[in-house]
Write a protein that holds these residues in place. Structure first.
Motif, mmCIF file in Angstrom:
data_model
loop_
_atom_site.group_PDB
_atom_site.id
_atom_site.type_symbol
_atom_site.label_atom_id
_atom_site.label_comp_id
_atom_site.label_asym_id
_atom_site.label_seq_id
_atom_site.Cartn_x
_atom_site.Cartn_y
_atom_site.Cartn_z
ATOM 1 N N PRO A 1 0.843 -1.210 0.000
ATOM 2 C CA PRO A 1 0.000 0.000 0.000
ATOM 3 C C PRO A 1 0.875 1.257 0.000
ATOM 4 O O PRO A 1 1.914 1.297 0.671
ATOM 5 N N PRO A 2 0.470 2.296 -0.730
ATOM 6 C CA PRO A 2 1.276 3.522 -0.799
ATOM 7 C C PRO A 2 1.293 4.314 0.506
ATOM 8 O O PRO A 2 2.197 5.106 0.751
ATOM 9 N N THR A 3 0.275 4.096 1.349
ATOM 10 C CA THR A 3 0.236 4.745 2.667
ATOM 11 C C THR A 3 0.009 3.686 3.737
ATOM 12 O O THR A 3 -0.482 2.599 3.455
ATOM 13 N N CYS A 4 0.353 4.030 4.941
ATOM 14 C CA CYS A 4 0.269 3.082 6.048
ATOM 15 C C CYS A 4 -1.178 2.700 6.333
ATOM 16 O O CYS A 4 -2.031 3.561 6.536
ATOM 17 N N GLY A 5 -1.439 1.413 6.328
ATOM 18 C CA GLY A 5 -2.771 0.913 6.622
ATOM 19 C C GLY A 5 -2.949 0.438 8.049
ATOM 20 O O GLY A 5 -4.021 -0.045 8.410
ATOM 21 N N TYR A 6 -1.900 0.555 8.844
ATOM 22 C CA TYR A 6 -1.965 0.128 10.242
ATOM 23 C C TYR A 6 -2.319 1.326 11.111
ATOM 24 O O TYR A 6 -1.738 2.401 10.979
ATOM 25 N N SER A 7 -3.241 1.129 12.025
ATOM 26 C CA SER A 7 -3.563 2.199 12.975
ATOM 27 C C SER A 7 -2.489 2.228 14.057
ATOM 28 O O SER A 7 -1.760 1.251 14.257
ATOM 29 N N LEU A 8 -2.434 3.324 14.765
ATOM 30 C CA LEU A 8 -1.490 3.413 15.888
ATOM 31 C C LEU A 8 -1.815 2.342 16.925
ATOM 32 O O LEU A 8 -0.916 1.747 17.508
ATOM 33 N N GLN A 9 -3.106 2.082 17.113
ATOM 34 C CA GLN A 9 -3.509 1.041 18.064
ATOM 35 C C GLN A 9 -2.950 -0.313 17.634
ATOM 36 O O GLN A 9 -2.422 -1.063 18.457
ATOM 37 N N GLN A 10 -3.051 -0.638 16.357
ATOM 38 C CA GLN A 10 -2.513 -1.903 15.859
ATOM 39 C C GLN A 10 -0.993 -1.951 15.997
ATOM 40 O O GLN A 10 -0.428 -2.976 16.387
ATOM 41 N N LEU A 11 -0.342 -0.859 15.681
ATOM 42 C CA LEU A 11 1.123 -0.825 15.751
ATOM 43 C C LEU A 11 1.626 -1.178 17.141
ATOM 44 O O LEU A 11 2.634 -1.863 17.275
ATOM 45 N N PHE A 12 0.931 -0.713 18.155
ATOM 46 C CA PHE A 12 1.423 -0.887 19.515
ATOM 47 C C PHE A 12 0.742 -2.030 20.267
ATOM 48 O O PHE A 12 1.045 -2.265 21.428
ATOM 49 N N ASP A 13 -0.143 -2.739 19.588
ATOM 50 C CA ASP A 13 -0.831 -3.886 20.187
ATOM 51 C C ASP A 13 0.083 -5.106 20.114
ATOM 52 O O ASP A 13 0.368 -5.610 19.025
ATOM 53 N N ALA A 14 0.515 -5.593 21.251
ATOM 54 C CA ALA A 14 1.448 -6.726 21.308
ATOM 55 C C ALA A 14 0.882 -7.982 20.662
ATOM 56 O O ALA A 14 1.641 -8.866 20.257
ATOM 57 N N ASP A 15 -0.419 -8.066 20.542
ATOM 58 C CA ASP A 15 -1.041 -9.255 19.964
ATOM 59 C C ASP A 15 -1.395 -9.099 18.486
ATOM 60 O O ASP A 15 -1.940 -10.020 17.882
ATOM 61 N N TYR A 16 -1.109 -7.927 17.928
ATOM 62 C CA TYR A 16 -1.480 -7.698 16.524
ATOM 63 C C TYR A 16 -0.360 -8.152 15.572
ATOM 64 O O TYR A 16 0.773 -7.688 15.645
ATOM 65 N N TYR A 17 -0.734 -9.075 14.716
ATOM 66 C CA TYR A 17 0.127 -9.531 13.624
ATOM 67 C C TYR A 17 -0.792 -9.616 12.401
ATOM 68 O O TYR A 17 -1.778 -10.345 12.441
#
Length: 145
Positions: free
Chosen positions: A126-142
């Motif tokens: 994707p040309p821009t980030c599709g991850y939210s800040l919440q997802q980025l810092f969620d230890a369980d998000y993969y």
């Protein structure tokens, strides 16, 4: 022209300046260089956060777009970067409002890095980030797991 202690020996200058501050001998402090060093420290923290975001994003992209290559090493990198970013934000909470802006620059670098490491074309991501800040810092998000 004689060089100042700051120009001759940064460590010596820093030690002396810290001592002068502790002793409240403010009139003897090299205020100009002290201000520059303090600003530099802030910029270093900002660059560190952007760098860690870039590593985190690159590994999330690789994780998502090359699932057959997923490894413990990638997982450890995601865990470690999240932990270090959290610690950095706990130590310097005034960096939090800068996250959206840093995320844009970090994603651009992460995209290039992920493309280079995977052998994929940048256009495959994707040309821009599709991850939210919440997802980025969620230890369980993969992504896609």
């Amino acid at each position: 022209m004689q060089q100042s202690l700051y120009d001759q020996d940064l460590y010596g200058w820093a030690t002396q300046t810290a001592r002068l501050v502790r002793e409240r001998r403010f009139s003897e402090i090299d205020a100009i260089n002290l201000a520059e060093e303090l600003e530099s420290m802030g910029k270093t923290e900002l660059r560190s956060l952007e760098s860690r975001l870039m590593v985190l994003l690159a590994h999330l992209l690789k994780w998502e777009y090359q699932p057959e290559q997923r490894s413990k090493s990638w997982r450890r990198t995601l865990i470690e970067q999240r932990k270090r970013i959290s610690r950095l934000l706990d130590d310097s909470p005034s960096l939090r409002p800068k996250l959206p802006e840093l995320l844009v620059d970090a994603y651009d670098s992460a995209l290039r890095w992920a493309a280079d490491e995977t052998g994929m074309d940048e256009a495959d991501f994707p040309p821009t980030c599709g991850y939210s800040l919440q997802q980025l810092f969620d230890a369980d998000y993969y992504p896609d797991t």
